[in-house]
Motif scaffolding. Structure first.
Motif, PDB file in Angstrom:
ATOM      1  N   LEU A   1       0.825  -1.211   0.000  1.00 17.89           N
ATOM      2  CA  LEU A   1       0.000   0.000   0.000  1.00 17.89           C
ATOM      3  C   LEU A   1       0.858   1.258   0.000  1.00 17.89           C
ATOM      4  N   PRO A   2       0.658   2.161  -0.938  1.00 15.27           N
ATOM      5  CA  PRO A   2       1.351   3.450  -0.877  1.00 15.27           C
ATOM      6  C   PRO A   2       0.840   4.274   0.308  1.00 15.27           C
ATOM      7  N   THR A   3       1.725   5.010   0.916  1.00 16.52           N
ATOM      8  CA  THR A   3       1.352   5.787   2.098  1.00 16.52           C
ATOM      9  C   THR A   3       0.280   6.817   1.772  1.00 16.52           C
ATOM     10  N   PHE A   4       0.440   7.516   0.644  1.00 20.67           N
ATOM     11  CA  PHE A   4      -0.515   8.573   0.313  1.00 20.67           C
ATOM     12  C   PHE A   4      -1.907   8.002   0.043  1.00 20.67           C
ATOM     13  N   PHE A   5      -1.964   6.790  -0.550  1.00 19.17           N
ATOM     14  CA  PHE A   5      -3.265   6.179  -0.824  1.00 19.17           C
ATOM     15  C   PHE A   5      -3.950   5.758   0.475  1.00 19.17           C
ATOM     16  N   PHE A   6      -3.206   5.078   1.353  1.00 19.51           N
ATOM     17  CA  PHE A   6      -3.813   4.600   2.598  1.00 19.51           C
ATOM     18  C   PHE A   6      -4.211   5.769   3.489  1.00 19.51           C
ATOM     19  N   ALA A   7      -3.372   6.805   3.562  1.00 21.42           N
ATOM     20  CA  ALA A   7      -3.702   7.974   4.381  1.00 21.42           C
ATOM     21  C   ALA A   7      -4.939   8.683   3.837  1.00 21.42           C
ATOM     22  N   SER A   8      -5.031   8.813   2.531  1.00 16.13           N
ATOM     23  CA  SER A   8      -6.211   9.443   1.935  1.00 16.13           C
ATOM     24  C   SER A   8      -7.462   8.608   2.185  1.00 16.13           C
ATOM     25  N   LEU A   9      -7.324   7.285   2.137  1.00 13.53           N
ATOM     26  CA  LEU A   9      -8.457   6.400   2.406  1.00 13.53           C
ATOM     27  C   LEU A   9      -8.914   6.528   3.851  1.00 13.53           C
ATOM     28  N   MET A  10      -7.964   6.607   4.790  1.00 17.26           N
ATOM     29  CA  MET A  10      -8.303   6.768   6.202  1.00 17.26           C
ATOM     30  C   MET A  10      -9.038   8.087   6.433  1.00 17.26           C
ATOM     31  N   LYS A  11      -8.591   9.147   5.798  1.00 18.18           N
ATOM     32  CA  LYS A  11      -9.249  10.445   5.953  1.00 18.18           C
ATOM     33  C   LYS A  11     -10.645  10.426   5.350  1.00 18.18           C
TER      34      LYS A  11
ATOM     35  N   THR B 254      -1.744   5.014  10.340  1.00 15.65           N
ATOM     36  CA  THR B 254      -1.142   4.940   9.009  1.00 15.65           C
ATOM     37  C   THR B 254       0.290   4.433   9.082  1.00 15.65           C
ATOM     38  N   LEU B 255       1.088   4.976  10.002  1.00 12.40           N
ATOM     39  CA  LEU B 255       2.480   4.551  10.139  1.00 12.40           C
ATOM     40  C   LEU B 255       2.586   3.084  10.545  1.00 12.40           C
ATOM     41  N   VAL B 256       1.704   2.646  11.448  1.00 14.28           N
ATOM     42  CA  VAL B 256       1.750   1.256  11.923  1.00 14.28           C
ATOM     43  C   VAL B 256       1.413   0.291  10.787  1.00 14.28           C
ATOM     44  N   VAL B 257       0.327   0.555  10.075  1.00 10.36           N
ATOM     45  CA  VAL B 257      -0.116  -0.356   9.024  1.00 10.36           C
ATOM     46  C   VAL B 257       0.903  -0.429   7.889  1.00 10.36           C
ATOM     47  N   ILE B 258       1.477   0.707   7.529  1.00 10.34           N
ATOM     48  CA  ILE B 258       2.418   0.737   6.416  1.00 10.34           C
ATOM     49  C   ILE B 258       3.728   0.039   6.768  1.00 10.34           C
ATOM     50  N   SER B 259       4.153   0.124   8.031  1.00  9.91           N
ATOM     51  CA  SER B 259       5.490  -0.365   8.400  1.00  9.91           C
ATOM     52  C   SER B 259       5.505  -1.769   8.981  1.00  9.91           C
ATOM     53  N   MET B 260       4.378  -2.280   9.483  1.00  9.09           N
ATOM     54  CA  MET B 260       4.437  -3.559  10.195  1.00  9.09           C
ATOM     55  C   MET B 260       4.478  -4.752   9.250  1.00  9.09           C
ATOM     56  N   GLY B 261       4.108  -4.577   7.996  1.00 10.51           N
ATOM     57  CA  GLY B 261       4.082  -5.701   7.070  1.00 10.51           C
ATOM     58  C   GLY B 261       5.456  -6.328   6.870  1.00 10.51           C
ATOM     59  N   SER B 262       6.469  -5.500   6.672  1.00 10.88           N
ATOM     60  CA  SER B 262       7.814  -6.031   6.440  1.00 10.88           C
ATOM     61  C   SER B 262       8.345  -6.741   7.672  1.00 10.88           C
ATOM     62  N   LEU B 263       8.049  -6.208   8.868  1.00 10.54           N
ATOM     63  CA  LEU B 263       8.503  -6.862  10.096  1.00 10.54           C
ATOM     64  C   LEU B 263       7.799  -8.199  10.308  1.00 10.54           C
ATOM     65  N   MET B 264       6.537  -8.284   9.954  1.00 12.30           N
ATOM     66  CA  MET B 264       5.818  -9.556  10.056  1.00 12.30           C
ATOM     67  C   MET B 264       6.448 -10.608   9.150  1.00 12.30           C
ATOM     68  N   ARG B 265       6.733 -10.260   7.919  1.00 16.97           N
ATOM     69  CA  ARG B 265       7.354 -11.195   6.993  1.00 16.97           C
ATOM     70  C   ARG B 265       8.759 -11.575   7.460  1.00 16.97           C
ATOM     71  N   TYR B 266       9.485 -10.601   7.973  1.00 16.28           N
ATOM     72  CA  TYR B 266      10.849 -10.847   8.447  1.00 16.28           C
ATOM     73  C   TYR B 266      10.838 -11.811   9.628  1.00 16.28           C
ATOM     74  N   THR B 267       9.922 -11.595  10.560  1.00 18.10           N
ATOM     75  CA  THR B 267       9.817 -12.475  11.732  1.00 18.10           C
ATOM     76  C   THR B 267       9.410 -13.882  11.313  1.00 18.10           C
ATOM     77  N   ARG B 268       8.444 -13.985  10.428  1.00 18.20           N
ATOM     78  CA  ARG B 268       7.985 -15.301   9.971  1.00 18.20           C
ATOM     79  C   ARG B 268       9.117 -16.073   9.302  1.00 18.20           C
ATOM     80  N   THR B 269       9.876 -15.410   8.420  1.00 20.61           N
ATOM     81  CA  THR B 269      10.958 -16.087   7.702  1.00 20.61           C
ATOM     82  C   THR B 269      12.031 -16.586   8.659  1.00 20.61           C
ATOM     83  N   ASN B 270      12.450 -15.744   9.593  1.00 15.77           N
ATOM     84  CA  ASN B 270      13.495 -16.147  10.538  1.00 15.77           C
ATOM     85  C   ASN B 270      12.994 -17.219  11.501  1.00 15.77           C
ATOM     86  N   MET B 271      11.725 -17.133  11.880  1.00 15.92           N
ATOM     87  CA  MET B 271      11.172 -18.143  12.786  1.00 15.92           C
ATOM     88  C   MET B 271      11.111 -19.502  12.100  1.00 15.92           C
TER      89      MET B 271
END
Length: 328
Positions: A149-159, A201-218
């Motif tokens: 998700l692009p930040t500007f799209f998700f932020a505009s959708l939230m607004k 917005t910051l949480v949703v945009i940034s947590m995806g990569s950490l979730m994938r990273y944690t899953r792969t290493n686990m």
């Protein structure tokens, strides 16, 4: 450990010197210049000096008439003595402007990073322990959506949803219209309400990569031989996952935690702009496009210092998380 930290700090000073020089040289080579704009503006006033005379005078005032090496060492000497100069764009001391806008970005970054950790890491562990299950597929889809998700799209959708349609939050800004008439508690909750959508917005945009990273290493850790041995000894699955596997999964995650230190103070340019939050990201961008060398230099060098400290913090945390890691 003390000798190692001192050694790393001394190395960081040398690295910071060269980084600061590169930043200064790049700032001097910017295609836009606040001095040129100011000289052009002053030369248009009735009875004023010519553009060339104003440009020469202003360059001498800001030490831009000297070479890059001489100008850098003059600037470095001022920095060492705590003299950071005045912002050309904001016409106030650099430190004062930085202090006015950095803390709102830090609060947003710290809160969003906290929620990112407590949401992304457990979900990544669940996805790894239940590989190819329905939960794994749902978590993976959510993670990929957050990454894509692009930040500007998700932020505009939230607004659109929560501000325009539902009317739960303001469209933007840090405070409401009646902020000055509110009590101290009311002012606190007014600011908190304005920060809800930017933080989400910051949480949703940034947590995806950490979730994938944690899953792969686990998944890599769960397939290790010592995990099979622990299961063969009859340990419960909970102990195997959270006492043995999870601790080793933390080792690569520590890199992300240490590297996130500069991000807490760097600000979020797109998010702050879309929600009209006067944070450090938006202010730094405005300073850069206007050729504000003093503020931009201070901001970039500050981030360089935090990056070096973040790397040192990661190395120290390695020894805390993994007993096998030793400084020697």
């Amino acid at each position: 450990m003390r000798k190692y930290i001192i050694k790393r700090l001394l190395q960081s000073v040398v690295i910071l010197f060269f980084v600061a020089f590169i930043i200064y040289a790049l700032m001097r080579c910017l295609p836009t210049s606040f001095v040129e704009a100011m000289a052009r503006q002053k030369s248009m006033q009735p009875g004023s000096k010519s553009y060339e005379e104003w440009l020469q005078q202003l360059n001498a005032m800001y030490n831009l008439d000297k070479g890059i090496f001489v100008g850098f060492f003059n600037w470095l000497n001022s920095m060492i003595h705590g003299q950071f100069g005045d912002s050309w764009r904001w016409t106030i001391p650099v430190v004062e402007k930085f202090n006015d806008c950095v803390w709102i970005s830090f609060i947003m970054g710290a809160i969003s990073f906290f929620f990112e950790l407590i949401i992304a890491i457990p979900l990544g562990i669940i996805a790894a322990t239940k590989q190819y299950s329905k939960s794994d597929y749902i978590i993976s889809i959510v993670a990929l959506a957050g990454i894509s998700l692009p930040t500007f799209f998700f932020a505009s959708l939230m607004k659109l949803v929560f501000s325009v349609k539902l009317g739960w939050f303001e469209l933007g800004g840090l405070v409401g219209r009646n902020y000055d008439q509110l009590t101290a508690v009311g002012q606190f909750f007014d600011k908190a309400q304005h920060l809800v959508l930017p933080i989400i917005t910051l949480v949703v945009i940034s947590m995806g990569s950490l979730m994938r990273y944690t899953r792969t290493n686990m998944l890599e850790v769960l397939n290790a031989d010592y995990i099979r041995t622990a299961r063969a000894k009859g340990l419960s699955e909970r102990k195997v996952i959270y006492r043995h596997a999870f601790r080793n999964t933390l080792i690569p995650i520590v890199t992300i935690v240490g590297g996130s230190l500069p991000g807490l103070f760097a600000g979020a340019l797109i998010t702050e702009t879309l929600y009209s939050i006067p944070g450090i990201g938006f202010v730094a961008y405005q300073s850069e496009i206007s050729g504000d060398i003093p503020f931009t230099m201070f901001y970039l060098v500050f981030l360089a210092v935090l990056t070096l400290l973040g790397n040192l913090l990661s190395d120290v945390l390695y020894a805390v998380v993994d007993p096998r890691v030793r400084v020697s």
